[in-house]
Design a protein around this motif. Structure first.
Motif, PDB file in Angstrom:
ATOM      1  N   ALA A  40      -2.482  19.370  30.798  1.00  0.00           N
ATOM      2  CA  ALA A  40      -2.194  17.941  30.638  1.00  0.00           C
ATOM      3  C   ALA A  40      -0.934  17.574  31.410  1.00  0.00           C
ATOM      4  CB  ALA A  40      -2.025  17.605  29.161  1.00  0.00           C
ATOM      5  N   PRO A  41      -0.946  16.482  32.181  1.00  0.00           N
ATOM      6  CA  PRO A  41       0.260  16.083  32.923  1.00  0.00           C
ATOM      7  C   PRO A  41       1.394  15.704  31.984  1.00  0.00           C
ATOM      8  CG  PRO A  41      -1.693  14.931  33.724  1.00  0.00           C
ATOM      9  CD  PRO A  41      -2.085  15.613  32.464  1.00  0.00           C
ATOM     10  N   GLU A  42       2.576  15.711  32.540  1.00  0.00           N
ATOM     11  CA  GLU A  42       3.756  15.388  31.740  1.00  0.00           C
ATOM     12  C   GLU A  42       3.693  13.955  31.223  1.00  0.00           C
ATOM     13  OE1 GLU A  42       8.631  15.162  32.303  1.00  0.00           O
ATOM     14  OE2 GLU A  42       7.339  15.860  33.933  1.00  0.00           O
ATOM     15  N   GLN A  43       3.141  13.043  32.033  1.00  0.00           N
ATOM     16  CA  GLN A  43       3.071  11.643  31.611  1.00  0.00           C
ATOM     17  C   GLN A  43       2.072  11.425  30.488  1.00  0.00           C
ATOM     18  OE1 GLN A  43       2.923  12.690  34.713  1.00  0.00           O
ATOM     19  NE2 GLN A  43       4.476  11.639  35.927  1.00  0.00           N
ATOM     20  N   ALA A  44       1.105  12.353  30.332  1.00  0.00           N
ATOM     21  CA  ALA A  44       0.073  12.180  29.312  1.00  0.00           C
ATOM     22  C   ALA A  44       0.306  13.034  28.079  1.00  0.00           C
ATOM     23  CB  ALA A  44      -1.305  12.502  29.907  1.00  0.00           C
ATOM     24  N   CYS A  45       1.333  13.870  28.093  1.00  0.00           N
ATOM     25  CA  CYS A  45       1.563  14.763  26.947  1.00  0.00           C
ATOM     26  C   CYS A  45       2.157  14.025  25.758  1.00  0.00           C
ATOM     27  CB  CYS A  45       2.489  15.911  27.360  1.00  0.00           C
ATOM     28  SG  CYS A  45       1.696  17.167  28.377  1.00  0.00           S
ATOM     29  N   HIS A  46       3.033  13.092  26.038  1.00  0.00           N
ATOM     30  CA  HIS A  46       3.760  12.441  24.942  1.00  0.00           C
ATOM     31  C   HIS A  46       2.916  11.324  24.337  1.00  0.00           C
ATOM     32  CE1 HIS A  46       7.180  11.083  22.602  1.00  0.00           C
ATOM     33  NE2 HIS A  46       6.910   9.856  22.999  1.00  0.00           N
ATOM     34  N   VAL A  47       2.780  11.341  23.015  1.00  0.00           N
ATOM     35  CA  VAL A  47       2.070  10.301  22.273  1.00  0.00           C
ATOM     36  C   VAL A  47       3.057   9.681  21.298  1.00  0.00           C
ATOM     37  CG1 VAL A  47       0.138   9.773  20.749  1.00  0.00           C
ATOM     38  CG2 VAL A  47      -0.105  11.551  22.485  1.00  0.00           C
ATOM     39  N   PRO A  48       3.281   8.377  21.353  1.00  0.00           N
ATOM     40  CA  PRO A  48       4.248   7.757  20.427  1.00  0.00           C
ATOM     41  C   PRO A  48       3.763   7.812  18.991  1.00  0.00           C
ATOM     42  CG  PRO A  48       3.094   6.083  21.695  1.00  0.00           C
ATOM     43  CD  PRO A  48       2.700   7.405  22.280  1.00  0.00           C
ATOM     44  N   ASN A  49       4.715   7.760  18.067  1.00  0.00           N
ATOM     45  CA  ASN A  49       4.402   7.807  16.636  1.00  0.00           C
ATOM     46  C   ASN A  49       5.429   6.969  15.891  1.00  0.00           C
ATOM     47  OD1 ASN A  49       3.246   8.454  14.216  1.00  0.00           O
ATOM     48  ND2 ASN A  49       4.151  10.480  14.069  1.00  0.00           N
ATOM     49  N   TYR A  50       4.941   5.953  15.182  1.00  0.00           N
ATOM     50  CA  TYR A  50       5.807   5.035  14.447  1.00  0.00           C
ATOM     51  C   TYR A  50       5.467   5.103  12.960  1.00  0.00           C
ATOM     52  CZ  TYR A  50       6.250   3.067  19.131  1.00  0.00           C
ATOM     53  OH  TYR A  50       6.447   2.908  20.475  1.00  0.00           O
ATOM     54  N   GLY A  51       6.387   5.607  12.167  1.00  0.00           N
ATOM     55  CA  GLY A  51       6.216   5.595  10.721  1.00  0.00           C
ATOM     56  C   GLY A  51       4.911   6.234  10.292  1.00  0.00           C
ATOM     57  N   PHE A  66       0.845  -1.198   0.000  1.00  0.00           N
ATOM     58  CA  PHE A  66       0.000   0.000   0.000  1.00  0.00           C
ATOM     59  C   PHE A  66       0.881   1.249   0.000  1.00  0.00           C
ATOM     60  CE2 PHE A  66      -2.362   3.312   2.320  1.00  0.00           C
ATOM     61  CZ  PHE A  66      -3.457   3.420   1.479  1.00  0.00           C
ATOM     62  N   PRO A  67       0.592   2.238  -0.845  1.00  0.00           N
ATOM     63  CA  PRO A  67       1.449   3.447  -0.916  1.00  0.00           C
ATOM     64  C   PRO A  67       1.148   4.415   0.229  1.00  0.00           C
ATOM     65  CG  PRO A  67      -0.312   3.609  -2.525  1.00  0.00           C
ATOM     66  CD  PRO A  67      -0.468   2.257  -1.882  1.00  0.00           C
ATOM     67  N   TRP A  68       1.809   4.216   1.357  1.00  0.00           N
ATOM     68  CA  TRP A  68       1.616   5.124   2.491  1.00  0.00           C
ATOM     69  C   TRP A  68       2.250   6.481   2.184  1.00  0.00           C
ATOM     70  CZ3 TRP A  68      -1.416   3.806   6.523  1.00  0.00           C
ATOM     71  CH2 TRP A  68      -1.680   2.458   6.725  1.00  0.00           C
ATOM     72  N   GLY A  69       1.535   7.533   2.522  1.00  0.00           N
ATOM     73  CA  GLY A  69       2.054   8.886   2.356  1.00  0.00           C
ATOM     74  C   GLY A  69       2.125   9.360   0.924  1.00  0.00           C
ATOM     75  N   ALA A  70       1.422   8.693   0.006  1.00  0.00           N
ATOM     76  CA  ALA A  70       1.465   9.087  -1.408  1.00  0.00           C
ATOM     77  C   ALA A  70       0.513  10.258  -1.627  1.00  0.00           C
ATOM     78  CB  ALA A  70       1.076   7.909  -2.296  1.00  0.00           C
ATOM     79  N   ASN A 110       7.641   0.439   7.802  1.00  0.00           N
ATOM     80  CA  ASN A 110       8.891   0.538   7.041  1.00  0.00           C
ATOM     81  C   ASN A 110       8.870   1.600   5.955  1.00  0.00           C
ATOM     82  OD1 ASN A 110      10.107  -1.571   8.494  1.00  0.00           O
ATOM     83  ND2 ASN A 110       9.135  -3.106   7.192  1.00  0.00           N
ATOM     84  N   ALA A 111       7.712   2.123   5.598  1.00  0.00           N
ATOM     85  CA  ALA A 111       7.655   3.124   4.531  1.00  0.00           C
ATOM     86  C   ALA A 111       8.359   4.402   4.976  1.00  0.00           C
ATOM     87  CB  ALA A 111       6.204   3.422   4.154  1.00  0.00           C
ATOM     88  N   PRO A 112       9.117   5.034   4.093  1.00  0.00           N
ATOM     89  CA  PRO A 112       9.799   6.286   4.479  1.00  0.00           C
ATOM     90  C   PRO A 112       8.797   7.397   4.747  1.00  0.00           C
ATOM     91  CG  PRO A 112      10.048   5.875   2.130  1.00  0.00           C
ATOM     92  CD  PRO A 112       9.419   4.643   2.700  1.00  0.00           C
ATOM     93  N   VAL A 113       9.132   8.229   5.710  1.00  0.00           N
ATOM     94  CA  VAL A 113       8.261   9.313   6.138  1.00  0.00           C
ATOM     95  C   VAL A 113       8.837  10.627   5.652  1.00  0.00           C
ATOM     96  CG1 VAL A 113       7.167  10.439   8.109  1.00  0.00           C
ATOM     97  CG2 VAL A 113       7.607   7.983   8.168  1.00  0.00           C
ATOM     98  N   ARG A 114       7.998  11.453   5.034  1.00  0.00           N
ATOM     99  CA  ARG A 114       8.444  12.768   4.583  1.00  0.00           C
ATOM    100  C   ARG A 114       8.650  13.691   5.775  1.00  0.00           C
ATOM    101  NH1 ARG A 114       3.878  12.447   1.548  1.00  0.00           N
ATOM    102  NH2 ARG A 114       3.108  14.266   2.672  1.00  0.00           N
ATOM    103  N   PRO A 115       9.548  14.646   5.653  1.00  0.00           N
ATOM    104  CA  PRO A 115       9.768  15.567   6.784  1.00  0.00           C
ATOM    105  C   PRO A 115       8.547  16.406   7.109  1.00  0.00           C
ATOM    106  CG  PRO A 115      11.577  15.687   5.196  1.00  0.00           C
ATOM    107  CD  PRO A 115      10.499  14.875   4.554  1.00  0.00           C
TER     108      PRO A 115
END
Length: 707
Positions: free
Chosen positions: A311-322, A127-131, A255-260
């Motif tokens: 928002a507390p410090e523990q709840a501010c960060h949201v992970p992001n993968y690819g 699938f073309p992610w980010g196309a 694994n798909a490359p992410v644009r800046p």
């Protein structure tokens, strides 16, 4: 064929007696036509199921056999156009702020959804992610591009473009499919990014289970979670999902490359002059009236933006993968689930009961020795029960240990080694700290500490004598951090100073009316009172928030209505700012009561919590043992009632206890209606019995009179 002819035919060369074949063409055959380019089926013929029913069946299947084996078939659910349409509706709600009805989706959009489904479920090509150039589905908020543009500007626009709308639709579908599969496999002691398990459930768990712990290990695994490799994430996902198409789609997203341009840039450290310039620019932009486009969603109201700033410090960060997007928090929980179950094993190994201790006689005890007062722990002798418990909120782990400090050091070392062995990353030493309960542990903008109390214990002894004894023990205290609250107010530019904070005027509401401003701030104060619901100092912290808001509004009204000071504003508008204000120079303005009677102005609500007696107290409702969210409880009850064995046992129990089931009552009512021709409920049945008894009694009386 005669035998002689057959013999001659066998003697001839093979290429002479074979039939003539068409020579193969020299050009290569055309490539197979992809699924998204072929003829499309009728989408209305495929929309035959309710997507909520499909998801409910998936949740039931997942919770009925949570740990049996990896979930085999998710492609059957992923190929349902009904779920794709639901994902499109959810993505539209995120993009435009409105949830489109199912019947309002046009036919071309359904055709685009079919092409998107075919492109997502095929394995080759991926699938073309980010196309951004080859879009299969466009967002309803995107304006039609009819103006020609140069190639250089087009490339620059694509380089800084956000992720396309079709990626969000695929992410919504994956979230709908993967969340019910992993929810029953997660540990009950993990919170954040899970339905029904948020900061409030974490704080209540701390109050209920962490009363007698002396040493705490506080670990921040944000760097470990952000640095997870795609191979590690896929290996954790494959333990619960074995569907190849879903795994292939997830692998391509990782694994798909992410644009800046699709990743938000990191915040830069600015000097004083740059901060002032940026502040002026933001203030100038906020004061300028903005006209929204046709499909542009409305921005969040001011009170909600204020609350998000807390928002507390523990709840501010949201992970992001690819290109995973909204699936990233779920994938982080999937990986950290390995840590949760490892900690469960360590808890069972560490448990060591003591005869001289009054609580925790068994390993499975949650520590609620007194469900009505779980924060109080009676004192014990020198030998105490050694026990350990933990709680995880996102990537932050809190471990409580009742034992010597050496045990806490050993657990810290084992935790860091486990992260290095399982995730390939070792957390920094400064991110895993050991603290004593007397120093106070900050968690979700609350401070966990204890104090020694001497309650009077009264009980009835033998002989009916009431005995009063002085007891001693420790009381767990979970209080809201006032310093954190002041920092949040400073960040929102509503106060200045630390030790003696001075409120600042609420400048973003400068051009709003008094009624609208008061209503916005009331919503903010109500939300803050609910956020600090389980804090011991709820009255104090909410009273401070109300003081800041009232003083800020008073300064704002003094500037808007050209009054001299806050005292003048309070004198005219009262303490809660509920009376109307107007400029002293405008004597020709009509009275507020006349405008209100004609319906030309809104009612001015007073600012809430103007007095301490109006602020609600802390909610000390005990946290139920083995608590689960409401939706999980309903699922478990439904699955139990659907089990035929459980139903048969229940029916046998009713028969043994000579209790009539509802089915028997219904059958009796139906039979009574068939016999007598009149519908009767239980009351009428009782009346009929009474009438029969009266007839019998009257008959006996008449028989006696006749004799």
């Amino acid at each position: 064929m005669p035998p002689r002819a057959a013999a001659l035919r066998r003697l001839l060369p093979t290429h002479l007696h074979q039939p003539a074949t068409r020579p193969a063409p020299r050009w290569p055959p055309p490539p197979p036509q992809p699924a998204d380019k072929g003829p499309l089926p009728d989408p209305y013929a495929l929309l035959v199921h309710d997507p909520i029913d499909l998801l409910s069946s998936l949740w039931r299947r997942a919770f009925a056999h949570p740990l049996a084996s990896p979930f085999p078939n998710l492609s059957g659910y992923a190929s349902r156009l009904d779920l794709w349409l639901l994902s499109y509706q959810r993505a539209c709600a995120h993009a435009t702020g409105t949830f489109p009805p199912r019947h309002a989706v046009p036919l071309p959009t359904l055709h685009c959804l079919l092409r998107l489904r075919a492109a997502a479920l095929r394995r080759h090509p991926a699938f073309p992610w980010g196309a951004s150039t080859h879009l299969l589905l466009r967002s309803p908020a995107d304006p039609p591009s009819t103006v020609p543009i140069s190639r250089r500007k087009l490339e620059a626009r694509f380089a800084d473009a956000p992720p396309p709308f079709q990626d969000r639709v695929v992410q919504e579908l994956l979230l709908l499919l993967l969340e019910p599969v992993f929810e029953p496999r997660f540990s009950p002691k993990s919170h954040a990014f899970r339905p029904g398990r948020g900061p409030h459930s974490a704080i209540r768990s701390v109050r209920s289970r962490f009363a007698a712990y002396l040493w705490f290990v506080s670990a921040d695994l944000t760097a470990v979670v952000d640095g997870l490799s795609p191979e590690t994430i896929l290996s954790c996902v494959q333990k619960a999902v074995s569907d190849r198409k879903v795994l292939s789609l997830l692998k391509s997203a990782l694994n798909a490359p992410v644009r800046p341009g699709s990743v938000p840039p990191p915040e830069k450290d600015l000097d004083g002059l740059a901060k002032k310039r940026l502040k002026r620019k933001v203030l100038r932009k906020s004061r300028k009236k903005k006209v929204l486009n046709e499909n542009e969603p409305k921005p969040d109201p001011y009170w909600l933006r204020l609350f998000f700033g807390f928002a507390p410090e523990q709840a501010c960060h949201v992970p992001n993968y690819g290109h995973c997007g909204i699936i990233s928090p779920l994938l982080a929980n999937v990986c950290l689930n390995e840590l949760d179950w490892w900690m469960e094993e360590k808890i069972n190994e560490y448990f060591c009961p003591s005869k001289h201790d009054s609580i925790w006689k068994e390993a499975g005890d949650e520590g609620c020795h007194n469900p009505a007062w779980p924060e109080f722990v009676p004192s014990a002798g020198k030998e105490k029960t050694r026990k350990m418990d933990f709680l995880r909120f996102g990537s932050h782990v809190l471990i409580g240990i009742r034992g010597p400090r050496e045990d806490a050091v050993e657990i810290r070392r084992q935790l860091m080694e486990f992260c290095e062995r399982t995730f390939g990353l070792r957390p920094e030493n400064s991110m895993v700290e050991i603290e004593h309960i007397t120093r106070g542990i900050e968690f979700l903008d609350h401070v966990i500490t204890r104090r020694v109390i001497y309650p009077t214990l009264r009980y009835t002894a033998s002989g009916g004598n009431i005995v009063s004894e002085k007891g001693v023990g420790t009381l767990l205290s979970v209080t809201a951090s006032l310093q954190r609250c002041i920092r949040h107010f400073r960040k929102l530019e509503l106060v200045k100073g630390d030790r003696d904070p001075e409120p600042l005027p609420c400048s973003p509401m400068l051009y709003s009316g008094q009624a609208h401003t008061n209503s916005q701030m009331n919503k903010f104060l109500e939300t803050m009172a609910d956020w600090y619901r389980y804090a011991d100092n709820r009255k104090k912290i909410v009273g401070f928030c109300a003081y800041v808001i009232r003083s800020s509004l008073a300064k704002l009204y003094a500037a808007r209505y050209r009054l001299k000071s806050r005292a003048k504003v309070y004198k005219i508008a009262s303490r809660d700012l509920s009376r109307p204000l107007r400029e002293s120079t405008r004597n020709d303005a009509p009275e507020y009561s006349d405008l209100l009677r004609m319906g030309l102005v809104d009612v001015i609500e007073g600012v809430q919590f103007a007095r301490m007696s109006l602020i609600p107290s802390c909610d000390y409702t005990p946290f139920p043992r083995n608590w689960v969210p409401h939706h999980e409880l309903l699922l478990q009850e439904y699955i139990k009632l659907q089990d035929p064995k459980f139903f048969c046992e229940l029916h046998k129990t009713i028969k043994r206890q000579e209790i009539s089931s509802p089915q028997d009552d219904v059958s009796k009512m139906v039979w009574y209606y068939k016999v007598h021709g009149v519908y009767d409920d239980n009351r009428s049945l009782m009346k009929a019995k009474e009438l029969r008894n009266e007839e019998v009694v009257n008959g006996d009386k008449q028989l006696l009179l006749d004799t």
